[in-house]
Design a protein around this motif. Sequence first.
Motif, PDB file in Angstrom:
ATOM      1  N   GLN A 339       0.871  -1.178   0.000  1.00 22.98           N
ATOM      2  CA  GLN A 339       0.000   0.000   0.000  1.00 22.98           C
ATOM      3  C   GLN A 339       0.905   1.223   0.000  1.00 22.98           C
ATOM      4  O   GLN A 339       1.650   1.456   0.959  1.00 22.98           O
ATOM      5  N   HIS A 340       0.848   2.015  -1.075  1.00 20.75           N
ATOM      6  CA  HIS A 340       1.757   3.151  -1.226  1.00 20.75           C
ATOM      7  C   HIS A 340       1.111   4.445  -0.724  1.00 20.75           C
ATOM      8  O   HIS A 340      -0.107   4.624  -0.801  1.00 20.75           O
ATOM      9  N   PHE A 341       1.979   5.323  -0.245  1.00 21.72           N
ATOM     10  CA  PHE A 341       1.562   6.661   0.175  1.00 21.72           C
ATOM     11  C   PHE A 341       2.570   7.670  -0.372  1.00 21.72           C
ATOM     12  O   PHE A 341       3.769   7.388  -0.443  1.00 21.72           O
ATOM     13  N   LEU A 349       0.318  12.668   4.074  1.00 22.86           N
ATOM     14  CA  LEU A 349       0.454  11.406   3.362  1.00 22.86           C
ATOM     15  C   LEU A 349      -0.893  11.027   2.775  1.00 22.86           C
ATOM     16  O   LEU A 349      -1.913  11.034   3.473  1.00 22.86           O
ATOM     17  N   ALA A 350      -0.883  10.689   1.502  1.00 27.13           N
ATOM     18  CA  ALA A 350      -2.101  10.294   0.819  1.00 27.13           C
ATOM     19  C   ALA A 350      -1.868   8.970   0.114  1.00 27.13           C
ATOM     20  O   ALA A 350      -0.754   8.679  -0.343  1.00 27.13           O
ATOM     21  N   SER A 351      -2.897   8.174   0.031  1.00 34.22           N
ATOM     22  CA  SER A 351      -2.773   6.864  -0.576  1.00 34.22           C
ATOM     23  C   SER A 351      -2.483   6.984  -2.064  1.00 34.22           C
ATOM     24  O   SER A 351      -3.020   7.852  -2.752  1.00 34.22           O
ATOM     25  N   THR A 401      -1.156  10.763   7.532  1.00 33.73           N
ATOM     26  CA  THR A 401      -2.395  10.648   6.777  1.00 33.73           C
ATOM     27  C   THR A 401      -3.516  11.369   7.499  1.00 33.73           C
ATOM     28  O   THR A 401      -3.402  11.757   8.664  1.00 33.73           O
TER      29      THR A 401
END
Length: 664
Positions: A339-341, A349-351, A401
Motif C-alpha cells: 500500500q503506497h503513500f 500522506l495520501a494513498s 495521513t
Amino acid sequence: MTDRSFTTIENQWITLKDGTRLAARIWMPDNAENDPVPAVFEFLPYRKRDGTCARDESTYPAFAAAGIAGVRVDIRGSGESDGVIDGEYTPLELANACELIEWIAAQKWSNGSVGMMGISWGGFNCLQVAALRPTALKAVISIASTVDRYNDDIHYKNGTHLSAQLSWAATMLAYQSRSPDPELTGNRWKDMWMERLEAEPFFLEEWLQHQRRDDFWKHGSIGDNFGDVEIPALVIAGWADGYRNTPLKAVEGLGPKSKAIIGPWVHKYPHFAWPKPRADFLGEAIRWWNRWLRGEENGAESLPQVRAYIMDAIKPAARRDFDPGFWIAKDRWTSPEKQHFHVNADGALASGAGRGVGGEAFLRSPLDTGTSSGEFFTLKPDAEMAVDQRGDDAGSLVFETAELTGDLDCLGMPVVRLTLSCQAELANLCARIVDVHPDGSAQRVSFGVLNLAHRNSNEHPEPLVPGRKTEITLVLDACGYRFAKGHKIRLSLSTSYWPMILPPPTDAGVTIDVASIDVALPKLGTAERIAMKEPENPSPLPTYIEHHAGATRRAVTRELSHARTDYLIHEDTGLHEHPQTGLSTRQLREELWSISDNDPTSMTGRSVWTCDMSRPGWSVRTVSMAKISCTKTDWVLSASVLAYEGHDQIFEKTWEKSVPRDMM
C-alpha cells in the motif's frame, strides 16, 4: 506418549579431541540405554549453573518427560568449561558444536538423531551449525536469531553503529570474567578463573576492526547462502525484539522446510515472554522434535509456513503486559502487496504511488532525538521497548495521513524511498512508521536506519557527493500490525536516533525532496485467522530464594545549563539463591550515555557490571567496565576488569585502544 520419568545430571564432563573439557547439564529420560532417545543440544556461553538455569528448568524437563534428552553445554571459557572463549560464532566454536553433536549421537542412550536449539546466541549458532551439515543433526529451532550478522545483530545496522555493541561487549566482559563453581570443578576453580581473567578478549576491539560487511560478518551469515541449510528449521521471534526480521527472511530463503512463528514478545522464550499472549512453545517444540528426530507422523511438515500475531492498534505505555491483536496463518509466504503513500498538496500522506507534491525540506534533528527508541533487544516489557514517540517526533520531519476510514492490516517490511542531498560526505537517516491514536499518542510500528554512505553497499560504501541529489531506499524492520479506523499513519524522518544509533562525525543535516517520498506498507493479504494455543502453565519459570529484590530504571536528563543529555540505565537482578545448589548470584548494570547539543563528537557511553557469586564460606566478585567515546577520525575505547575473592582484590586488567572510523 505418557510422561516418562527422567534424571537430571547436574554436570557431565565431555572431553573434546583437543583435550578441552566442556561442562554439560543433561536431562535424561529413564531407561534410555535400553530404549534410546533423541536429544536436543544447546551450546551457550551464558553459564548453565547460574545464568540460564531458570529457563533451562522451564524447558528441558518437559522434553525429557516426552522422551527427549536435553543436553545443555557451556562454550569453552564459560561456566565450568575449560579454556577461554575466542569470540562470537567462531570457527572453533562451530567445530566444537559439530564434535559435540557427534558425541551425543554416539552415546548408548541416543537414537542417533540430534536437534539443536537456542535463543539469541544459541539461535544463531544452531543455524550456523546446520549450514555445516553434521550428519546427526536433523532439525533446529532458532529463536531471536539472525541470518545476517552485520545488519540484524547488535553491531551495525545498514552501516550505522549500534550502541548495543558497547553494551553487549560490556556484558560479555562481565559474563566471561565470572568464576566457575568450585562445587563442580573442585580445587581447579581458581586456576580456571585466573586463566579466563588473564586471557579473555574485549570483544568490541575486534568488532570495530570490521565496520563494513566484510568476511568477518559473512562468516555465520547463512542468508548469504541459504542452500547450505538442508534440514527443517523452526524460526521464532517477537515484534518487540531487535531480531524481528529473521523469521520472514528465513522462510523466504529456506523455503518450505522452514516454518516461522512471530509473536508480540521481547527477547524471551514464547512460553514465558512478555507482552502476552504467550504461545505453547513446549508443545510446538516437542511436536517438531518428534517429527524430525524420531519420525513421528504428526503433520509438523504441513504446518503453515508463517504464523504471526497482528498487533491491533497498540497503545504506548511505560509497561505493556498484554498487547491486543490476533493470530493469522499463511500456508506459504510470498512477497506482500504494498500500500503506497505519497505527500499531497496539503503536506499530508495520501494513498497512492507516484510522485507527490512539495518542495525541499531541510532536516537536522537535535542530536538527542531517539531517547524514546528503547533498546535494540529487549528483555522486559517496560521502557526497554519503544515508548510514546511524540518526543522523538518533535525533532523529526513528519508527514501523516488523514484519519483512516477503515482498518489497514500489515505484515512484512515497509519500504521508504526518497531523494535527498547533503553538504557533507557522511550522514545518517532514520525512518519510522508510527501509529497516531485519536488522543495524539504515538506508537512506533517499524523503523529503519541507514548510514547514507552505505546506501548501495555495506561492503563497499561510498561517501556522499556534497550537494548532489541522491535516491535512497530504506527497508524498515518487519512488522505485523493493524492501523485502526480513525487512527493516522505517520512517517517520521530524523538524522539522529540516539542513543540506539551513535552519531556520524559531522552533523550537516540533509535536504529532502518532499515530492519524492514514497512509503510502501506491506499488506497482510489473504490469511487465515487461527487460535494459537497458550502454555498450560502460566508461570513456568522456577522460583528461587530471594535475598534482595531486583530493580530497573531508565531515565533521561537534560542539563540545560550545559546543553547536555544523559540517558541512564540501571539494572539490578537482585540476589537470588538456587535452592538445590545453594549458589547465590547477583548482577548490577549501570550504563550512562551522554551527548551535547551540536557536537556529535561529545558522545560517550560507559557500562559497568558488578557480578557477585557466593555460598556460605565462599564469595567472589568481578567489576567490569567498558567505555566508548569518539573524535571525528577515531573511536576511543577503554575497558577494565577487577576481581575479588572475598574482600581481597586478586586481579586487575585494563584495555585502551583507538580505532579509526570507517565512513561512520
